[in-house]
Design a protein around this motif. Structure first.
Motif, PDB file in Angstrom:
ATOM      1  N   UNK A  32      49.973  35.390  36.042  1.00 49.29           N
ATOM      2  CA  UNK A  32      51.388  35.754  36.168  1.00 49.29           C
ATOM      3  C   UNK A  32      51.607  36.986  35.291  1.00 49.29           C
ATOM      4  N   UNK A  33      51.375  38.142  35.854  1.00 46.43           N
ATOM      5  CA  UNK A  33      51.475  39.403  35.119  1.00 46.43           C
ATOM      6  C   UNK A  33      51.858  40.493  36.112  1.00 46.43           C
ATOM      7  N   UNK A  34      52.926  41.216  35.791  1.00 49.95           N
ATOM      8  CA  UNK A  34      53.332  42.365  36.594  1.00 49.95           C
ATOM      9  C   UNK A  34      53.354  41.972  38.075  1.00 49.95           C
ATOM     10  N   UNK A  35      52.612  42.640  38.968  1.00 55.31           N
ATOM     11  CA  UNK A  35      52.730  42.379  40.410  1.00 55.31           C
ATOM     12  C   UNK A  35      51.553  41.570  40.965  1.00 55.31           C
ATOM     13  N   UNK A  36      50.964  40.724  40.124  1.00 57.99           N
ATOM     14  CA  UNK A  36      49.828  39.968  40.670  1.00 57.99           C
ATOM     15  C   UNK A  36      50.298  38.790  41.527  1.00 57.99           C
ATOM     16  N   UNK A  37      51.203  37.978  40.971  1.00 58.99           N
ATOM     17  CA  UNK A  37      51.704  36.831  41.745  1.00 58.99           C
ATOM     18  C   UNK A  37      52.890  37.288  42.591  1.00 58.99           C
ATOM     19  N   UNK A  38      54.002  37.622  41.934  1.00 61.22           N
ATOM     20  CA  UNK A  38      55.222  37.992  42.657  1.00 61.22           C
ATOM     21  C   UNK A  38      55.119  39.446  43.124  1.00 61.22           C
ATOM     22  N   UNK A  39      55.194  39.627  44.431  1.00 61.93           N
ATOM     23  CA  UNK A  39      54.984  40.977  44.980  1.00 61.93           C
ATOM     24  C   UNK A  39      53.504  41.288  45.166  1.00 61.93           C
ATOM     25  N   UNK A  40      52.669  40.307  44.837  1.00 58.75           N
ATOM     26  CA  UNK A  40      51.218  40.473  45.032  1.00 58.75           C
ATOM     27  C   UNK A  40      50.757  39.490  46.101  1.00 58.75           C
ATOM     28  N   UNK A  41      50.217  38.340  45.628  1.00 56.16           N
ATOM     29  CA  UNK A  41      49.772  37.340  46.614  1.00 56.16           C
ATOM     30  C   UNK A  41      50.951  36.577  47.211  1.00 56.16           C
ATOM     31  N   UNK A  42      52.083  36.562  46.475  1.00 52.13           N
ATOM     32  CA  UNK A  42      53.217  35.717  46.866  1.00 52.13           C
ATOM     33  C   UNK A  42      54.448  36.589  47.013  1.00 52.13           C
ATOM     34  N   UNK A  43      54.980  36.649  48.221  1.00 51.99           N
ATOM     35  CA  UNK A  43      56.089  37.569  48.473  1.00 51.99           C
ATOM     36  C   UNK A  43      56.923  37.025  49.630  1.00 51.99           C
ATOM     37  N   UNK A  73      34.787  35.779  37.349  1.00 54.35           N
ATOM     38  CA  UNK A  73      36.091  35.960  37.988  1.00 54.35           C
ATOM     39  C   UNK A  73      36.587  37.369  37.709  1.00 54.35           C
ATOM     40  N   UNK A  74      36.547  38.190  38.741  1.00 55.16           N
ATOM     41  CA  UNK A  74      37.018  39.574  38.612  1.00 55.16           C
ATOM     42  C   UNK A  74      38.500  39.526  38.282  1.00 55.16           C
ATOM     43  N   UNK A  75      38.906  40.368  37.339  1.00 56.87           N
ATOM     44  CA  UNK A  75      40.243  40.242  36.776  1.00 56.87           C
ATOM     45  C   UNK A  75      41.042  41.518  36.973  1.00 56.87           C
ATOM     46  N   UNK A  76      42.120  41.462  37.762  1.00 55.70           N
ATOM     47  CA  UNK A  76      42.628  40.337  38.535  1.00 55.70           C
ATOM     48  C   UNK A  76      42.331  40.537  40.025  1.00 55.70           C
ATOM     49  N   UNK A  77      42.844  39.579  40.804  1.00 59.34           N
ATOM     50  CA  UNK A  77      42.524  39.592  42.233  1.00 59.34           C
ATOM     51  C   UNK A  77      43.306  40.665  42.994  1.00 59.34           C
ATOM     52  N   UNK A  78      44.569  40.884  42.651  1.00 59.61           N
ATOM     53  CA  UNK A  78      45.339  41.970  43.290  1.00 59.61           C
ATOM     54  C   UNK A  78      46.128  42.735  42.230  1.00 59.61           C
ATOM     55  N   UNK A  79      46.366  44.010  42.519  1.00 56.18           N
ATOM     56  CA  UNK A  79      47.202  44.898  41.684  1.00 56.18           C
ATOM     57  C   UNK A  79      46.637  45.024  40.258  1.00 56.18           C
ATOM     58  N   UNK A  80      47.439  45.581  39.319  1.00 58.76           N
ATOM     59  CA  UNK A  80      46.926  45.943  37.988  1.00 58.76           C
ATOM     60  C   UNK A  80      45.601  46.707  38.193  1.00 58.76           C
ATOM     61  N   UNK A  81      44.492  46.195  37.673  1.00 62.15           N
ATOM     62  CA  UNK A  81      43.214  46.888  37.842  1.00 62.15           C
ATOM     63  C   UNK A  81      42.338  46.174  38.884  1.00 62.15           C
ATOM     64  N   UNK A  82      42.972  45.431  39.770  1.00 56.74           N
ATOM     65  CA  UNK A  82      42.255  44.572  40.714  1.00 56.74           C
ATOM     66  C   UNK A  82      41.646  45.308  41.892  1.00 56.74           C
ATOM     67  N   UNK A  83      41.003  44.524  42.758  1.00 60.04           N
ATOM     68  CA  UNK A  83      40.255  45.097  43.885  1.00 60.04           C
ATOM     69  C   UNK A  83      41.147  45.391  45.089  1.00 60.04           C
ATOM     70  N   UNK A  84      42.343  44.796  45.104  1.00 61.54           N
ATOM     71  CA  UNK A  84      43.255  44.972  46.247  1.00 61.54           C
ATOM     72  C   UNK A  84      44.607  45.414  45.705  1.00 61.54           C
ATOM     73  N   UNK A  85      45.189  46.394  46.355  1.00 60.85           N
ATOM     74  CA  UNK A  85      46.537  46.881  45.982  1.00 60.85           C
ATOM     75  C   UNK A  85      47.490  46.488  47.102  1.00 60.85           C
ATOM     76  N   UNK A  86      48.597  45.853  46.729  1.00 61.34           N
ATOM     77  CA  UNK A  86      49.570  45.481  47.767  1.00 61.34           C
ATOM     78  C   UNK A  86      50.765  46.428  47.720  1.00 61.34           C
TER      79      UNK A  86
END
Ligand code: AHR
Length: 500
Positions: A29-40, A342-355
């Protein structure tokens, strides 16, 4: 002329079996990983549960085996009981923002099931207690008891069967809420592990750890026999309170084998304490680049502008891809002791997928996971690599020597098909890799799949989604037990060979 490397492979000599969970990811739960990331839930791209369909599809494509959640530092003040049933937003003391609290345990498990990944829950060992942790196991895994009844009341009749759990996050560090001394940690782990395993003895349990003999000695002597994993973390290029450093490709690549040193140190610590073969390493947060969370160690407010800057796609280029491939190679080489990463994180921030509002961007690291998850295999076969080295400037401006090529040979135990990873770390020069199969069975054909972009700083973005992508080529082999493969500068290749 290109530099030359030689890779001798003994396809029938198996060094070990990898655990597919080394291709896992982390969600906080950081910046756009959960909200606006995987969950929207408001997005036209989300399903009826509010999960982004495009993210789920991308994670299925790379066969994401496991996702760690909910933190990270966030977990050390996470009141999980307030994240099920009736939800009320609350103030998150880790990142100093309002936590909407609409994504909790039920949503996380449903998201993992949609992806096809195992949920891995990291418990709150900061403000939380052994009772809270074991109640969480009860909520997820039991048929009986108050918390199992709560789960049923929340619409989940069947237990979630969450197999992977961890006690705490980085509780050795002064930055963590509820930081502990080694002695305090050992007692808390003992009490928590006891209660969690009394609720469900089939769970696998990890603990927050570091590559430090004293820390591990104290906790393992108290509680080692109740544990299955030690968790370690690593980020090799940190952001500062002023923002993100601009670092050159060579500065970053100079660190490509530091994760392996950390693995070897922890392996020796486990060995010296008599736990090698009993406990495995979960490298359950890792990335070349640290996250930008200014003011974390001061009492200032969260700096959203800098967090936003951390999300910009042009930050993530071929240095990330090459480092990621070297990291995964290190896990494969040490498959006897590294069972999860566990690659950190899964989306957004420095992750592998940008939403973004209309879709996703697959960053260069995503394509590396695609290659490794889909084109390498379960057996790590014996190989010997002779590669030239080159000098790179490390962060401190001293020179470090790194091998130009890194390689791991894998084989499918069912079909005999081989998947050989070939990583060229050099930013400017190609390298030719001569591959000799010693005592090898014949191979019928060869395919290379290479992640690359035009330059070391090539990146993907909304308007250039494929500047870095996977290029496929078929090779004709005159002699399938002695042939050469060209590896372009700053590239990650997987070579596949079919058994003849
Ligand atoms: O920068 C991300 C944070 O780094 C995670 O929350 C924490 O676990 C690690 O220190």
């Amino acid at each position: 002329m290109n530099q030359q490397a030689v890779l001798d492979i003994l396809p029938d000599h198996v060094d070990g079996k990898r655990d597919f969970m080394v291709f896992g990811h982390f969600l906080e739960h950081f910046h756009r990983q959960v909200y606006g990331g995987v969950y929207d839930p408001g997005s036209h791209l989300s399903d009826e549960n509010g999960f982004r369909r495009d993210v789920i599809e991308a994670l299925r494509q790379i066969k994401t085996p496991v996702i760690r959640w909910p933190g990270g530092c966030f977990v050390s003040a996470y009141p999980w009981k307030k994240g099920v049933g009736r939800r009320v937003p609350y103030y998150d003391k880790a990142w100093r923002v309002e936590e909407p609290n609409s994504f909790g345990t039920d949503e996380f498990v449903a998201f993992c099931r949609a992806v096809g990944a195992e949920p891995f829950i990291c418990t709150n060992a900061g403000a939380g207690s052994p009772e809270d942790m074991s109640d969480w196991v009860e909520y997820c895994n039991l048929e009986i008891g108050e918390w199992a009844a709560q789960r049923r009341a929340n619409g989940h009749g069947e237990p979630f069967d969450v197999r992977y759990w961890s006690i705490g996050n980085e509780n050795y560090g002064s930055w963590e809420m509820g930081a502990k001394t080694a002695e305090e940690w050992a007692r808390l782990v003992l009490e928590s592990a006891k209660m969690m395993k009394r609720v469900d003895h089939t769970i696998e349990l990890a603990i927050a750890s570091i590559p430090d003999l004293d820390w591990n000695a104290k906790v393992l002597r108290e509680a080692g026999d109740l544990l299955d994993w030690v968790s370690i973390h690593g980020y090799w290029s940190s952001a500062s309170d002023e923002g993100i450093f601009e670092k050159g490709y060579d500065n970053l690549i100079a660190r490509a084998f530091e994760p392996e040193e950390r693995i070897v140190t922890v392996k020796h610590i486990l060995g010296s304490l008599g736990y090698l073969g009993k406990l495995r390493i979960a490298f359950d947060e890792w990335n070349l680049r640290g996250w930008c969370h200014p003011n974390f160690m001061r009492f200032g407010a969260a700096d959203h502008a800098l967090m936003d800057a951390n999300d910009i796609n042009s930050n993530y280029n071929m240095a990330d891809a090459v480092f990621t491939a070297c990291f995964l190679n290190s896990c494969l080489r040490h498959c006897d002791v590294v069972g999860m990463a566990n690659f950190s994180p899964v989306v957004n921030t420095v992750g592998a997928i940008f939403t973004h509002a209309d879709g996703i961007v697959l960053r260069p690291t995503y394509h590396v996971f695609d290659l490794f998850a889909n084109h390498t295999y379960d057996e790590i076969v014996h190989s010997v690599l002779a590669s030239p080295s080159f000098e790179v400037a490390s962060e401190e401006d001293s020179a470090t020597s790194v091998p130009q090529l890194d390689a791991v040979a894998t084989r499918d135990s069912a079909t005999g098909r081989m998947g050989i990873t070939l990583v060229n770390l050099h930013g400017a020069d190609a390298i030719t890799c001569r591959i000799r199969g010693l005592g090898a069975s014949a191979f019928a054909d060869a395919t290379t799949r290479t992640v690359n972009g035009d330059a070391v700083d090539s990146y993907n973005d909304v308007d250039q989604p494929e500047a870095v992508s996977i290029f496929t080529a078929e090779l004709t082999l005159d002699d399938s037990s002695d042939f050469s493969v060209e590896c372009p500068a700053h590239s990650v290749t997987v070579l596949n060979l079919n058994a003849g």
